[in-house]
Design a protein around this motif. Structure first.
Motif, short mmCIF file in Angstrom:
data_model
loop_
_atom_site.label_atom_id
_atom_site.label_comp_id
_atom_site.label_asym_id
_atom_site.label_seq_id
_atom_site.Cartn_x
_atom_site.Cartn_y
_atom_site.Cartn_z
N GLY A 126 0.81 -1.21 0.00
CA GLY A 126 0.00 0.00 0.00
C GLY A 126 0.85 1.27 0.00
O GLY A 126 0.52 2.24 -0.69
N ILE A 127 1.93 1.25 0.77
CA ILE A 127 2.83 2.42 0.80
C ILE A 127 3.41 2.67 -0.59
O ILE A 127 3.44 3.81 -1.07
N ALA A 128 3.85 1.60 -1.23
CA ALA A 128 4.42 1.74 -2.58
C ALA A 128 3.37 2.24 -3.57
O ALA A 128 3.67 3.07 -4.43
N ALA A 129 2.13 1.75 -3.43
CA ALA A 129 1.06 2.18 -4.33
C ALA A 129 0.72 3.65 -4.13
O ALA A 129 0.48 4.38 -5.10
N VAL A 130 0.71 4.10 -2.88
CA VAL A 130 0.44 5.51 -2.61
C VAL A 130 1.54 6.39 -3.19
O VAL A 130 1.26 7.46 -3.76
N ARG A 131 2.77 5.94 -3.09
CA ARG A 131 3.86 6.75 -3.67
C ARG A 131 3.70 6.86 -5.19
O ARG A 131 3.89 7.94 -5.76
N ARG A 132 3.32 5.77 -5.84
CA ARG A 132 3.07 5.84 -7.28
C ARG A 132 1.92 6.81 -7.57
O ARG A 132 1.97 7.60 -8.52
N GLN A 133 0.87 6.72 -6.77
CA GLN A 133 -0.28 7.61 -6.93
C GLN A 133 0.14 9.07 -6.74
O GLN A 133 -0.30 9.95 -7.47
N ALA A 134 0.98 9.30 -5.76
CA ALA A 134 1.44 10.66 -5.47
C ALA A 134 2.22 11.23 -6.65
O ALA A 134 2.00 12.38 -7.06
N LEU A 135 3.13 10.45 -7.19
CA LEU A 135 3.92 10.92 -8.31
C LEU A 135 3.04 11.17 -9.53
O LEU A 135 3.22 12.16 -10.24
N ALA A 136 2.06 10.31 -9.75
CA ALA A 136 1.14 10.49 -10.88
C ALA A 136 0.27 11.73 -10.69
O ALA A 136 -0.16 12.36 -11.66
N GLY A 141 6.36 12.68 -4.10
CA GLY A 141 6.69 11.28 -3.81
C GLY A 141 7.27 11.07 -2.44
O GLY A 141 7.56 9.95 -2.05
N ARG A 142 7.45 12.15 -1.67
CA ARG A 142 7.92 12.04 -0.29
C ARG A 142 6.73 11.64 0.58
O ARG A 142 5.71 12.32 0.60
N ILE A 143 6.88 10.56 1.31
CA ILE A 143 5.78 10.02 2.12
C ILE A 143 6.02 10.32 3.59
O ILE A 143 7.06 9.95 4.15
N LEU A 144 5.04 10.97 4.22
CA LEU A 144 5.03 11.18 5.66
C LEU A 144 4.10 10.13 6.23
O LEU A 144 2.88 10.26 6.19
N LEU A 145 4.66 9.05 6.72
CA LEU A 145 3.88 7.89 7.14
C LEU A 145 3.38 8.08 8.56
O LEU A 145 4.14 8.48 9.45
N ASP A 162 10.57 2.77 0.53
CA ASP A 162 11.07 3.73 -0.45
C ASP A 162 10.18 4.98 -0.44
O ASP A 162 8.95 4.88 -0.50
N GLY A 163 10.80 6.12 -0.36
CA GLY A 163 10.07 7.37 -0.39
C GLY A 163 9.59 7.85 0.95
O GLY A 163 9.18 9.01 1.09
N VAL A 164 9.60 6.99 1.96
CA VAL A 164 9.18 7.39 3.30
C VAL A 164 10.30 8.22 3.92
O VAL A 164 11.42 7.74 4.10
#
Length: 273
Positions: A126-136, A141-145, A162-164
Motif C-alpha cells: 500500500g505504501i508503494a502504491a500511494v507513492r506511485r499515486q502521489a507521483l502520478a 513522492g515524499r511520504i510522511l507515514l 522507499d520514499g518514506v
C-alpha cells in the motif's frame, strides 16, 4: 525477547490492560463523530477513493489531492489489526490538507482473515502504491507515514519504505509479546516467530525521523509501549510527545487539526518542501 510484565496477572487483568474501547466510556460517541467528520472531508476535498492496490477487498487506498510538488501524508488506521476501516478515519487528513500537504489512507485485510505477517506485507504494498499515486498526481513522492494504535505499529515497520522520509506513530504497539497473552490473540494467533520478527522493539532502528505520540489519559500499557520504543530509538531522529488529557480516541484530533501538536511535530521533523 521483550519481557511481558503482565504475565503473572489474571487473564482478565491482562485483557483489560489493552482494552481501549472499554477504558474510554465515550469511545462509541467519538467513533460516530469520526464517521460524520470523515464524510464531510470527502465532500470538501478532491479525492480518488477506494483505488485498488491489491486483490483483497480491503486493499484499497484513498488519495486526497493537494498542491503540486507537495509531500503526501499517508495514514494507517488502527483497530488491533482486526477491527475498523480506513473510511472511518478520513477526517484525520483535514489538517494536512490545510497545511498544503497531499494525503492518503490505506486499508488492509484484517485478522483472522490475514496473519500479521500478511498484513505487514499488504501495508508495504500500500505504501508503494500511494507513492506511485502521489507521483502520478504531481506530488513529490515524499511520504510522511503515520498511523494510530495498530497503525502505529505498522508505521514503525513501514518506516524503511522507499520514499518514506519520516513518520508519526500515535498510541502504537511496539512489542507484541504482551499482546500474545491477551484476548487480542484469539484473532491474531501470533507465532513466536512473528513476535520476534514484527516487534519494532526487537528490530534494528530505522534512522529516519519518527515522532511517537501518546495521550496522558490512555491505558498505562499503551503509554509504556510508546515510552519504551522512544527510549529504544533515543539515538535516532524524532521526538516523544505526550498529549495532555488525550485518550486513545481523542488523541487523533492532534493529527486532524491543522495546528494539532502531533501534526505539527511531524511537519517540524520532515517539513513540507
Amino acid at each position: 525477547m521483550v519481557i511481558d510484565t503482565l504475565l503473572h496477572l489474571p487473564q482478565a487483568v491482562r485483557d483489560a490492560a489493552y482494552d481501549n474501547t472499554r477504558a474510554v466510556a465515550s469511545s462509541a460517541q467519538q467513533l460516530a463523530a469520526f464517521e460524520a467528520r470523515s464524510m464531510a472531508v470527502v465532500q470538501q476535498h478532491a479525492a480518488d477513493l477506494d483505488v485498488a492496490y491489491g486483490p483483497g477487498a480491503r486493499q484499497r487506498l484513498d488519495y486526497f489531492h493537494g498542491p503540486a510538488g507537495a509531500p503526501t501524508l499517508l495514514f494507517i488506521h488502527g483497530g488491533y489489526w482486526q477491527m475498523r476501516h480506513k473510511n472511518s478515519f478520513r477526517f484525520v487528513v483535514q489538517g494536512a490538507l490545510q497545511q498544503g500537504v497531499q494525503a492518503a489512507l490505506i486499508g488492509y485485510t484484517l485478522a483472522p482473515h490475514a496473519s500479521l505477517t500478511q498484513i505487514v506485507q499488504e501495508v508495504r504494498q500500500g505504501i508503494a502504491a500511494v507513492r506511485r499515486q502521489a507521483l502520478a498526481a504531481g506530488g513529490s513522492g515524499r511520504i510522511l507515514l503515520c498511523g494510530w494504535s495498530a497503525g502505529g505499529h505498522l508505521t514503525a515497520l513501514g518506516l524503511d519504505g522507499d520514499g518514506v522520509v519520516g513518520g508519526l506513530g500515535i498510541s502504537g504497539i511496539y512489542a507484541l509479546e504482551p499482546v500474545r497473552h491477551t484476548y487480542l490473540n484469539q484473532a491474531l494467533q501470533l507465532t513466536p516467530a512473528e513476535v520476534d520478527q514484527l516487534s519494532p522493539l526487537q528490530l534494528p532502528v530505522v534512522d529516519k525521523p519518527l515522532v511517537l505520540a501518546y495521550g496522558t489519559a490512555e491505558l498505562a500499557q499503551l503509554q509504556a509501549q510508546t515510552q519504551a520504543f522512544a527510549h529504544y530509538r533515543q539515538a535516532a531522529p524524532g521526538a516523544c510527545l505526550a498529549v495532555p488529557g488525550a485518550d486513545h480516541f481523542s488523541i487523533l484530533n492532534a493529527l486532524a487539526d491543522p495546528q494539532g501538536v502531533a501534526l505539527q511535530a511531524l511537519l517540524a521533523q520532515v517539513g513540507t518542501a
